[in-house]
Design a protein around this motif. Structure first.
Motif, PDB file in Angstrom:
ATOM      1  N   UNK A 158      12.531   3.626 -16.243  1.00  0.00           N
ATOM      2  CA  UNK A 158      12.432   3.625 -14.791  1.00  0.00           C
ATOM      3  C   UNK A 158      10.958   3.529 -14.411  1.00  0.00           C
ATOM      4  N   UNK A 159      10.713   2.885 -13.275  1.00  0.00           N
ATOM      5  CA  UNK A 159       9.381   2.806 -12.679  1.00  0.00           C
ATOM      6  C   UNK A 159       9.525   2.934 -11.175  1.00  0.00           C
ATOM      7  N   UNK A 160       8.456   3.405 -10.552  1.00  0.00           N
ATOM      8  CA  UNK A 160       8.510   3.682  -9.108  1.00  0.00           C
ATOM      9  C   UNK A 160       7.161   3.284  -8.503  1.00  0.00           C
ATOM     10  N   UNK A 161       7.181   2.331  -7.598  1.00  0.00           N
ATOM     11  CA  UNK A 161       5.954   1.866  -6.941  1.00  0.00           C
ATOM     12  C   UNK A 161       6.178   1.880  -5.436  1.00  0.00           C
ATOM     13  N   UNK A 162       5.078   1.797  -4.706  1.00  0.00           N
ATOM     14  CA  UNK A 162       5.131   1.646  -3.261  1.00  0.00           C
ATOM     15  C   UNK A 162       4.145   0.560  -2.845  1.00  0.00           C
ATOM     16  N   UNK A 163       4.476  -0.154  -1.773  1.00  0.00           N
ATOM     17  CA  UNK A 163       3.615  -1.194  -1.222  1.00  0.00           C
ATOM     18  C   UNK A 163       3.128  -0.683   0.117  1.00  0.00           C
ATOM     19  N   UNK A 164       1.856  -0.277   0.133  1.00  0.00           N
ATOM     20  CA  UNK A 164       1.262   0.357   1.306  1.00  0.00           C
ATOM     21  C   UNK A 164       0.099  -0.507   1.779  1.00  0.00           C
ATOM     22  N   UNK A 165       0.183  -0.967   3.038  1.00  0.00           N
ATOM     23  CA  UNK A 165      -0.847  -1.851   3.611  1.00  0.00           C
ATOM     24  C   UNK A 165      -1.079  -3.080   2.734  1.00  0.00           C
ATOM     25  N   UNK A 166       0.033  -3.602   2.186  1.00  0.00           N
ATOM     26  CA  UNK A 166       0.026  -4.802   1.339  1.00  0.00           C
ATOM     27  C   UNK A 166      -0.733  -4.582   0.029  1.00  0.00           C
ATOM     28  N   UNK A 167      -0.806  -3.334  -0.427  1.00  0.00           N
ATOM     29  CA  UNK A 167      -1.348  -2.990  -1.738  1.00  0.00           C
ATOM     30  C   UNK A 167      -0.267  -2.244  -2.518  1.00  0.00           C
ATOM     31  N   UNK A 168      -0.268  -2.454  -3.853  1.00  0.00           N
ATOM     32  CA  UNK A 168       0.753  -1.865  -4.717  1.00  0.00           C
ATOM     33  C   UNK A 168       0.150  -0.655  -5.421  1.00  0.00           C
ATOM     34  N   UNK A 169       0.856   0.478  -5.330  1.00  0.00           N
ATOM     35  CA  UNK A 169       0.414   1.708  -5.984  1.00  0.00           C
ATOM     36  C   UNK A 169       1.543   2.235  -6.868  1.00  0.00           C
ATOM     37  N   UNK A 170       1.140   2.782  -8.033  1.00  0.00           N
ATOM     38  CA  UNK A 170       2.091   3.338  -8.994  1.00  0.00           C
ATOM     39  C   UNK A 170       2.296   4.813  -8.664  1.00  0.00           C
ATOM     40  N   UNK A 171       3.528   5.185  -8.315  1.00  0.00           N
ATOM     41  CA  UNK A 171       3.821   6.570  -7.954  1.00  0.00           C
ATOM     42  C   UNK A 171       4.061   7.463  -9.155  1.00  0.00           C
ATOM     43  N   UNK A 172       4.221   6.888 -10.356  1.00  0.00           N
ATOM     44  CA  UNK A 172       4.460   7.686 -11.562  1.00  0.00           C
ATOM     45  C   UNK A 172       3.220   7.793 -12.432  1.00  0.00           C
ATOM     46  N   UNK A 173       2.115   7.288 -11.965  1.00  0.00           N
ATOM     47  CA  UNK A 173       0.883   7.320 -12.764  1.00  0.00           C
ATOM     48  C   UNK A 173       0.311   8.740 -12.754  1.00  0.00           C
ATOM     49  N   UNK A 174       0.009   9.261 -13.968  1.00  0.00           N
ATOM     50  CA  UNK A 174      -0.571  10.595 -14.112  1.00  0.00           C
ATOM     51  C   UNK A 174      -2.084  10.469 -14.099  1.00  0.00           C
TER      52      UNK A 174
END
Length: 860
Positions: free
Chosen positions: A221-237
């Protein structure tokens, strides 16, 4: 995941690939959120399980374009306010999980305005789990006992998957177990994370029946979000630094060797249970950006994408270990997307960073709408316009799904309150347009050539080896005294072996004989056991071949059944489409029928009005003809009366002139008599001559007058009436009398007289060559409404080229005037005639034709 490589031009290859495959429309579902309060006005009505109707609010007036009229929208299915999360999952997400296990990709996203229930539909609350936890629950319930150990499958950081052997996987597990956990970032939220057991009850658990038991599975599983047209990894430690905290680093999109888009450097966590997967999801959910707005207390400020990736590989021929072949690894993924809601800043009153977030959200949703519009235009019109996937990270990430890499489904969430009517109508239009886009159906992955049932046979073999077999040849455990006793009892008993006498020659031969018989029996038992083993092996081989044949037959039947199911689903979809089309056509027919009825009523009313007007016109024409006949009679009578009046006046004038001449003659005679008598010395009385009597007196016998002078007989002077000739009547000249056929015959008394004239209706060179003069009779309407006739005259000359030309020299005007027209005064023919005589001779006619012939001349 490795598949046969595509060509160097993936776009053309993709279009060529999808052109020969079947296509399915994007499945669009609609879910209606319950109203928050009972007194809130509702603008959405659920007509059927596939149709809703939008009602404009009471305060919203319809404009001339009809934008705010009642409109209906159809979906694949509509879920009302009483729909449970389980019912929604069974219709929307369960087929996607089935396809995920069958190595097919899927995309599910929620769309709607802010506060319409998208996050509730995707995630849910404790006790009402959404689509995401139910997808995880069904997946692990289906593949739970078939999962491989950790780190057997390992991502290669290029959107692919590698297989490690048992030793490397064991070392990797030990290495991960010995690693210290990274420090957790303190969270400002005080709420405890919900447990998965609170989301879904055990009664709602479901399982797939299409799992291949001869394969091993692993879930990432992976979980990302696209905020202000930028991609961020929500599972990154990331290590937490309380002094200088670092901002999260954005990720970039890359394209793998199969031209599929993926997020480079994204964390993929291998999970082995539903609880573990949900715990990982909630770990990323706590990092997702949400904010409080005027319309939603917890409004999502970014698009979230939770990806479930399933790696599977077949077992080897023994059914014990995973086949160490990377080409046999199949990777499928299901993307669950929770899109941020579109919003109007005039309603949310956003400022600063919230305003920027709203602008980026609306821009990305507008790009998604544009891509759908271009896809629809390319498919319906046959064009080849470029789809602007790269304008937004959302569309760029999922462009492979719209190019035929998986099934696409969308859940449209709507809020029925009247305040969201305009935004909801825009969402409905986008959903209606999305249903017209067709996506290529994903191709089935190749099946392993090894015989099926390998895992089951391996487990049965291990179970058979783990327990003792019966006496038909099964191996005997050396520590089992019962089996040893049974075996010894089956052999011949040993004779007494005591030797008392050294010369005893019977005991040893008997013992040798018994032992030889035992050996013989053992050999026979061994041969019998071998024969039975060979027979069992042959029977097992026959059974395996029969099982393989039956499994191949079952597989063929399943393939045929799948084809039939596809055909039935296509036919069902076609039937639904035709039903929708028939309903729409029936609705149009009703509208056309109503319009036809209205037109028929208008036609009947117009026909009645036309008949009434025709009758009125006929009566008016009859009245006009009668009036014309009456007027003609009155004109003839009036003409005769005026002719008599004119004769009377002329005779009176002649008599008056004769009287005047007679008086003058009498005076001259008297003067002459005076002169002649004066010379003779006589005086003569001058008498004033009397006026002769009228005509009736003249008819009486004359009386004698006493006068000395002879009485002169009065002689009437000759009357020379003035005769005026028109210039048209030139002697010895030929005329061309051009009278157009459109002229009206006015019946006037005065008419031009042309003795030597050629009458034509259109001027011609032949007629002009034979004549010297030309006259055109032209009629036009004067300013007072009467018809005016003009006689345009000219001379005909020959040209140097041998033709004829006309030079106009004179214009004569003939006019008709009404005798009773207002503003006109009648003049008497004589000043001595009193006004009373004139009034007696006037006849009250509506119009009298008086011709003034040749009154005015002017040169052209």
């Amino acid at each position: 995941m490795q598949r046969p490589g595509k060509g160097k031009t993936p776009r053309r290859h993709g279009q060529k690939k999808t052109s020969n495959t079947e296509k399915d429309p994007v499945g669009v579902y609609c879910r209606i959120r319950p109203l928050g309060a009972e007194d809130v006005e509702c603008c959405i009505e659920m007509i059927s399980n596939s149709t809703i109707q939008l009602h404009p609010p009471d305060g919203l007036k319809a404009n001339r374009n009809g934008e705010f009229k009642e409109t209906q929208y159809s979906f694949k299915r509509v879920f009302g306010i009483k729909t449970t999360q389980m019912e929604l999952f069974e219709d929307v997400s369960m087929p996607l999980v089935e396809d995920l296990i069958r190595c097919k990709n899927g995309l599910l996203f929620t769309y709607g305005v802010t506060g319409s229930g998208k996050t509730f539909t995707m995630t849910g609350y404790p006790g009402e789990g959404g689509l995401l936890p139910r997808v995880l629950d069904m997946l692990f319930n289906s593949i739970g006992p078939l999962q491989a150990k950790r780190f057997v499958f390992k991502p290669d950081d290029k959107n692919g998957m590698e297989i490690q052997n048992q030793v490397d996987a064991l070392l990797e597990r030990q290495k991960r177990e010995n690693q210290p956990l990274p420090p957790k970032t303190p969270s400002s939220r005080q709420k405890a994370d919900p447990e998965f057991a609170d989301m879904i009850s055990p009664e709602e658990a479901c399982k797939s029946s299409s799992v291949d038991e001869d394969s091993c599975y692993s879930v990432f599983v992976s979980y990302i979000e696209i905020y202000n047209n930028y991609i961020y990894d929500l599972l990154e430690d990331t290590p937490y630094d309380p002094i200088r905290p670092k901002a999260p680093q954005s990720k970039i999109l890359r394209e793998d060797q199969n031209h599929n888009m993926y997020v480079s450097g994204c964390t993929e966590v291998e999970v082995k249970s539903t609880e573990e997967a949900f715990e990982v999801f909630w770990k990323g959910q706590k990092k997702r950006r949400i904010a409080n707005t005027q319309l939603n207390r917890e409004s999502s400020r970014s698009h979230s994408v939770f990806t479930v990736k399933l790696a599977q590989a077949p077992l080897d021929a023994d059914g014990d270990h995973i086949l160490q072949d990377k080409n046999q690894v199949n990777v499928s993924q299901l993307c669950l997307v929770d899109l941020a809601g579109s919003e109007r800043t005039s309603r949310t009153r956003a400022e600063g960073s919230r305003l920027r977030e709203a602008g980026n959200i609306n821009q990305s949703l507008m790009t998604l709408r544009t891509c759908i519009e271009v896809l629809r235009e390319n498919q319906m019109c046959g064009t080849n316009k470029m789809v602007p996937y790269r304008d937004s990270k959302v569309t760029h990430l999922f462009k492979n799904y719209f190019d035929g890499e998986g099934k696409v489904r969308m859940v449209v969430c709507v809020n029925p309150k009247a305040d969201d009517y305009e935004e909801t109508m825009l969402v409905m239009r986008f959903a209606e347009m999305t249903q017209e886009v067709e996506v290529a159906r994903p191709v089935d992955r190749p099946i392993c050539v090894l015989a099926s049932g390998r895992r089951h046979r391996n487990q049965a073999f291990k179970e058979e080896l783990s327990r003792n077999l019966d006496e038909r040849g099964g191996p005997i455990h050396p520590d089992d005294p019962t089996s040893l006793t049974q075996l010894m009892d089956s052999l011949p008993p040993l004779p007494p072996c005591e030797l008392v006498d050294p010369a005893d020659d019977q005991t040893l031969p008997r013992l040798i004989d018994v032992l030889e018989r035992r050996i013989h029996i053992r050999q026979m038992m061994s041969e019998q056991f071998k024969n039975r083993v060979s027979m069992l092996r042959s029977m097992q081989q026959d059974f395996d071949s029969l099982t393989a044949t039956k499994e191949n037959y079952i597989h063929e039947q399943r393939a045929k059944l799948d084809e039939k199911d596809k055909i039935m689903s296509n036919q069902k979809a076609e039937m639904e489409r035709l039903e929708k089309k028939s309903k729409m056509l029936e609705y149009k027919i009703d509208i056309l029928q109503k319009t036809t009825n209205i037109y028929e009523e208008d036609k009947r009313s117009l026909q009645q009005e036309l008949e009434t007007r025709e009758q009125r016109l006929q009566s008016e024409l009859g009245e006009r003809r009668r009036m014309e006949q009456r007027m003609q009679g009155m004109v003839v009578d009036t003409k005769m009366k005026w002719e008599k009046e004119c004769d009377r006046r002329v005779n009176a004038k002649q008599l008056e002139m004769q009287n005047k001449l007679w008086v003058k003659d009498e005076k001259l005679k008297q003067l002459k008599a005076i002169v002649t008598e004066g010379s003779g010395g006589a005086t003569i009385d001058l008498e004033t001559p009397k006026r002769p009597a009228r005509e009736r007196d003249r008819n009486a016998p004359p009386q004698k007058k006493r006068s000395g002078s002879p009485k002169a007989t009065p002689t009437a002077l000759p009357v020379h009436p003035r005769h005026r000739r028109s210039h048209s009547a030139g002697a010895g000249e030929k005329w061309v009398d051009h009278t157009p056929a459109s002229n009206l015959d006015l019946g006037t008394v005065l008419q031009p007289i042309l003795p030597n004239a050629i009458k034509v209706s259109a001027a011609s060179e032949k007629a002009l060559s034979k004549c010297h003069k030309y006259m055109l009779t032209h009629q036009e309407l004067a300013s007072d409404g009467e018809i005016e006739t003009r006689l345009i005259k000219g001379d005909v000359f020959k040209t140097r080229g041998g033709g004829q030309c006309v030079q106009f020299t004179d214009i004569e005007t003939l006019r008709q005037e009404s005798a009773t027209a207002p503003g006109r005064k009648r003049r008497s023919g004589s000043g001595d005639c009193p006004a009373g005589d004139i009034n007696e001779n006037v006849i009250p006619l509506s119009s009298i034709n008086v011709a003034h012939g040749y009154q005015k001349r002017r040169k052209p």
